[in-house]
Design a protein around this motif. Structure first.
Motif, PDB file in Angstrom:
ATOM      1  N   VAL A  64      17.386  11.802  -7.379  1.00 26.65           N
ATOM      2  CA  VAL A  64      17.720  10.509  -6.788  1.00 26.65           C
ATOM      3  C   VAL A  64      17.690  10.513  -5.258  1.00 26.65           C
ATOM      4  O   VAL A  64      17.924   9.493  -4.630  1.00 26.65           O
ATOM      5  CB  VAL A  64      19.119  10.036  -7.254  1.00 26.65           C
ATOM      6  CG1 VAL A  64      19.141   9.797  -8.755  1.00 26.65           C
ATOM      7  CG2 VAL A  64      20.201  11.028  -6.863  1.00 26.65           C
ATOM      8  N   ILE A  65      17.395  11.663  -4.657  1.00 28.10           N
ATOM      9  CA  ILE A  65      17.489  11.797  -3.208  1.00 28.10           C
ATOM     10  C   ILE A  65      16.103  11.665  -2.575  1.00 28.10           C
ATOM     11  O   ILE A  65      15.163  12.329  -2.998  1.00 28.10           O
ATOM     12  CB  ILE A  65      18.107  13.162  -2.828  1.00 28.10           C
ATOM     13  CG1 ILE A  65      19.428  13.389  -3.576  1.00 28.10           C
ATOM     14  CG2 ILE A  65      18.328  13.256  -1.323  1.00 28.10           C
ATOM     15  CD1 ILE A  65      19.952  14.814  -3.487  1.00 28.10           C
ATOM     16  N   SER A  66      16.001  10.838  -1.557  1.00 29.65           N
ATOM     17  CA  SER A  66      14.707  10.631  -0.884  1.00 29.65           C
ATOM     18  C   SER A  66      14.377  11.825   0.014  1.00 29.65           C
ATOM     19  O   SER A  66      15.246  12.594   0.411  1.00 29.65           O
ATOM     20  CB  SER A  66      14.761   9.363  -0.033  1.00 29.65           C
ATOM     21  OG  SER A  66      15.613   9.580   1.092  1.00 29.65           O
ATOM     22  N   ILE A  67      13.108  11.947   0.353  1.00 28.77           N
ATOM     23  CA  ILE A  67      12.647  13.057   1.188  1.00 28.77           C
ATOM     24  C   ILE A  67      13.307  13.026   2.569  1.00 28.77           C
ATOM     25  O   ILE A  67      13.609  14.082   3.140  1.00 28.77           O
ATOM     26  CB  ILE A  67      11.093  13.088   1.289  1.00 28.77           C
ATOM     27  CG1 ILE A  67      10.619  14.430   1.848  1.00 28.77           C
ATOM     28  CG2 ILE A  67      10.583  11.908   2.082  1.00 28.77           C
ATOM     29  CD1 ILE A  67       9.126  14.660   1.727  1.00 28.77           C
ATOM     30  N   GLY A  68      13.583  11.841   3.089  1.00 32.89           N
ATOM     31  CA  GLY A  68      14.245  11.738   4.393  1.00 32.89           C
ATOM     32  C   GLY A  68      15.645  12.339   4.373  1.00 32.89           C
ATOM     33  O   GLY A  68      16.034  13.068   5.302  1.00 32.89           O
ATOM     34  N   ILE A  69      16.389  12.055   3.322  1.00 34.87           N
ATOM     35  CA  ILE A  69      17.744  12.610   3.177  1.00 34.87           C
ATOM     36  C   ILE A  69      17.662  14.118   2.962  1.00 34.87           C
ATOM     37  O   ILE A  69      18.442  14.878   3.529  1.00 34.87           O
ATOM     38  CB  ILE A  69      18.498  11.936   2.006  1.00 34.87           C
ATOM     39  CG1 ILE A  69      18.609  10.428   2.227  1.00 34.87           C
ATOM     40  CG2 ILE A  69      19.857  12.583   1.794  1.00 34.87           C
ATOM     41  CD1 ILE A  69      19.443  10.008   3.406  1.00 34.87           C
ATOM     42  N   VAL A  70      16.700  14.561   2.141  1.00 28.73           N
ATOM     43  CA  VAL A  70      16.512  16.003   1.906  1.00 28.73           C
ATOM     44  C   VAL A  70      16.215  16.698   3.232  1.00 28.73           C
ATOM     45  O   VAL A  70      16.747  17.775   3.515  1.00 28.73           O
ATOM     46  CB  VAL A  70      15.391  16.266   0.870  1.00 28.73           C
ATOM     47  CG1 VAL A  70      15.065  17.737   0.794  1.00 28.73           C
ATOM     48  CG2 VAL A  70      15.807  15.736  -0.503  1.00 28.73           C
ATOM     49  N   SER A  71      15.396  16.073   4.050  1.00 32.48           N
ATOM     50  CA  SER A  71      15.066  16.625   5.353  1.00 32.48           C
ATOM     51  C   SER A  71      16.331  16.769   6.205  1.00 32.48           C
ATOM     52  O   SER A  71      16.555  17.814   6.833  1.00 32.48           O
ATOM     53  CB  SER A  71      14.052  15.720   6.060  1.00 32.48           C
ATOM     54  OG  SER A  71      13.787  16.185   7.354  1.00 32.48           O
ATOM     55  N   GLU A  72      17.176  15.741   6.206  1.00 32.88           N
ATOM     56  CA  GLU A  72      18.435  15.799   6.960  1.00 32.88           C
ATOM     57  C   GLU A  72      19.354  16.890   6.429  1.00 32.88           C
ATOM     58  O   GLU A  72      19.979  17.619   7.197  1.00 32.88           O
ATOM     59  CB  GLU A  72      19.162  14.464   6.895  1.00 32.88           C
ATOM     60  CG  GLU A  72      18.575  13.396   7.779  1.00 32.88           C
ATOM     61  CD  GLU A  72      19.425  12.139   7.776  1.00 32.88           C
ATOM     62  OE1 GLU A  72      20.653  12.247   7.996  1.00 32.88           O
ATOM     63  OE2 GLU A  72      18.857  11.061   7.534  1.00 32.88           O
ATOM     64  N   LEU A  73      19.460  17.008   5.105  1.00 36.42           N
ATOM     65  CA  LEU A  73      20.354  17.989   4.491  1.00 36.42           C
ATOM     66  C   LEU A  73      19.905  19.423   4.727  1.00 36.42           C
ATOM     67  O   LEU A  73      20.729  20.318   4.895  1.00 36.42           O
ATOM     68  CB  LEU A  73      20.468  17.733   2.981  1.00 36.42           C
ATOM     69  CG  LEU A  73      21.216  16.486   2.542  1.00 36.42           C
ATOM     70  CD1 LEU A  73      21.046  16.263   1.041  1.00 36.42           C
ATOM     71  CD2 LEU A  73      22.687  16.583   2.906  1.00 36.42           C
ATOM     72  N   THR A  74      18.596  19.649   4.736  1.00 32.63           N
ATOM     73  CA  THR A  74      18.074  21.014   4.804  1.00 32.63           C
ATOM     74  C   THR A  74      17.658  21.447   6.207  1.00 32.63           C
ATOM     75  O   THR A  74      17.531  22.641   6.460  1.00 32.63           O
ATOM     76  CB  THR A  74      16.846  21.168   3.883  1.00 32.63           C
ATOM     77  OG1 THR A  74      15.819  20.286   4.345  1.00 32.63           O
ATOM     78  CG2 THR A  74      17.191  20.897   2.438  1.00 32.63           C
ATOM     79  N   GLY A  75      17.394  20.474   7.082  1.00 35.63           N
ATOM     80  CA  GLY A  75      16.870  20.799   8.403  1.00 35.63           C
ATOM     81  C   GLY A  75      15.365  21.038   8.390  1.00 35.63           C
ATOM     82  O   GLY A  75      14.772  21.382   9.406  1.00 35.63           O
ATOM     83  N   LEU A  76      14.746  20.861   7.227  1.00 36.45           N
ATOM     84  CA  LEU A  76      13.293  21.004   7.102  1.00 36.45           C
ATOM     85  C   LEU A  76      12.623  19.682   7.445  1.00 36.45           C
ATOM     86  O   LEU A  76      13.185  18.616   7.193  1.00 36.45           O
ATOM     87  CB  LEU A  76      12.911  21.395   5.673  1.00 36.45           C
ATOM     88  CG  LEU A  76      13.421  22.736   5.166  1.00 36.45           C
ATOM     89  CD1 LEU A  76      13.205  22.843   3.669  1.00 36.45           C
ATOM     90  CD2 LEU A  76      12.742  23.873   5.892  1.00 36.45           C
ATOM     91  N   ARG A  79       7.187  17.209   6.436  1.00 33.16           N
ATOM     92  CA  ARG A  79       5.904  17.915   6.290  1.00 33.16           C
ATOM     93  C   ARG A  79       6.107  19.266   5.585  1.00 33.16           C
ATOM     94  O   ARG A  79       5.337  19.634   4.699  1.00 33.16           O
ATOM     95  CB  ARG A  79       5.273  18.104   7.667  1.00 33.16           C
ATOM     96  CG  ARG A  79       3.888  18.689   7.627  1.00 33.16           C
ATOM     97  CD  ARG A  79       3.252  18.602   9.020  1.00 33.16           C
ATOM     98  NE  ARG A  79       1.917  19.138   8.969  1.00 33.16           N
ATOM     99  CZ  ARG A  79       1.591  20.350   9.410  1.00 33.16           C
ATOM    100  NH1 ARG A  79       2.499  21.143   9.930  1.00 33.16           N
ATOM    101  NH2 ARG A  79       0.339  20.770   9.336  1.00 33.16           N
ATOM    102  N   GLN A  80       7.157  20.005   5.991  1.00 30.48           N
ATOM    103  CA  GLN A  80       7.443  21.287   5.348  1.00 30.48           C
ATOM    104  C   GLN A  80       7.763  21.094   3.861  1.00 30.48           C
ATOM    105  O   GLN A  80       7.293  21.850   3.017  1.00 30.48           O
ATOM    106  CB  GLN A  80       8.638  21.977   6.023  1.00 30.48           C
ATOM    107  CG  GLN A  80       8.341  22.572   7.364  1.00 30.48           C
ATOM    108  CD  GLN A  80       9.615  23.069   8.024  1.00 30.48           C
ATOM    109  OE1 GLN A  80      10.515  22.282   8.314  1.00 30.48           O
ATOM    110  NE2 GLN A  80       9.674  24.364   8.259  1.00 30.48           N
ATOM    111  N   ILE A  81       8.550  20.080   3.581  1.00 29.85           N
ATOM    112  CA  ILE A  81       8.943  19.816   2.192  1.00 29.85           C
ATOM    113  C   ILE A  81       7.715  19.491   1.353  1.00 29.85           C
ATOM    114  O   ILE A  81       7.547  20.003   0.238  1.00 29.85           O
ATOM    115  CB  ILE A  81       9.991  18.675   2.132  1.00 29.85           C
ATOM    116  CG1 ILE A  81      11.281  19.122   2.853  1.00 29.85           C
ATOM    117  CG2 ILE A  81      10.275  18.270   0.695  1.00 29.85           C
ATOM    118  CD1 ILE A  81      12.260  18.001   3.144  1.00 29.85           C
TER     119      ILE A  81
END
Length: 105
Positions: A13-25, A28-30
């Protein structure tokens, strides 16, 4: 108290933008890790990637391993091995539950 339901960990349910914020990645890396078959997001009807909390944990693990110089092919092998071990454990547990159920009936 009922057992904890951890299904929320695997719901995508989590968007790539939120994943990016959570991981620091970076996004593009994701996407690169997805291309390398290290992570498998779901897609909405419009093609938006959706990730789970388990995916976030996996991405953090991948990033840490990559920083240590581990290649994506090695990571893919490791993740496959972990997945098959988890499947074996689930099958064993399923068998134990079935055996207990059949003993009672």
């Amino acid at each position: 108290m009922p057992p904890a339901d951890h299904s929320y960990l695997t719901k995508k349910v989590i968007s790539i933008g939120i994943v990016s914020e959570l991981t620091g990645l970076s996004e593009r890396q994701i996407r690169y890790y997805e291309e390398r078959k290290l992570i498998f997001p779901d897609r909405t009807g419009k093609g938006t990637r959706k990730y789970s909390f388990t995916d976030v944990e996996t991405l953090v693990h991948i990033a840490n391993q990559m920083e240590e110089g581990v290649q994506t092919t090695e990571l893919r092998r490791e993740l496959k091995r972990q997945k098959s071990q988890e499947e074996v454990k689930r099958n064993m547990l399923r068998g134990q539950i079935n055996a207990q159920f059949h003993k009672r009936h």
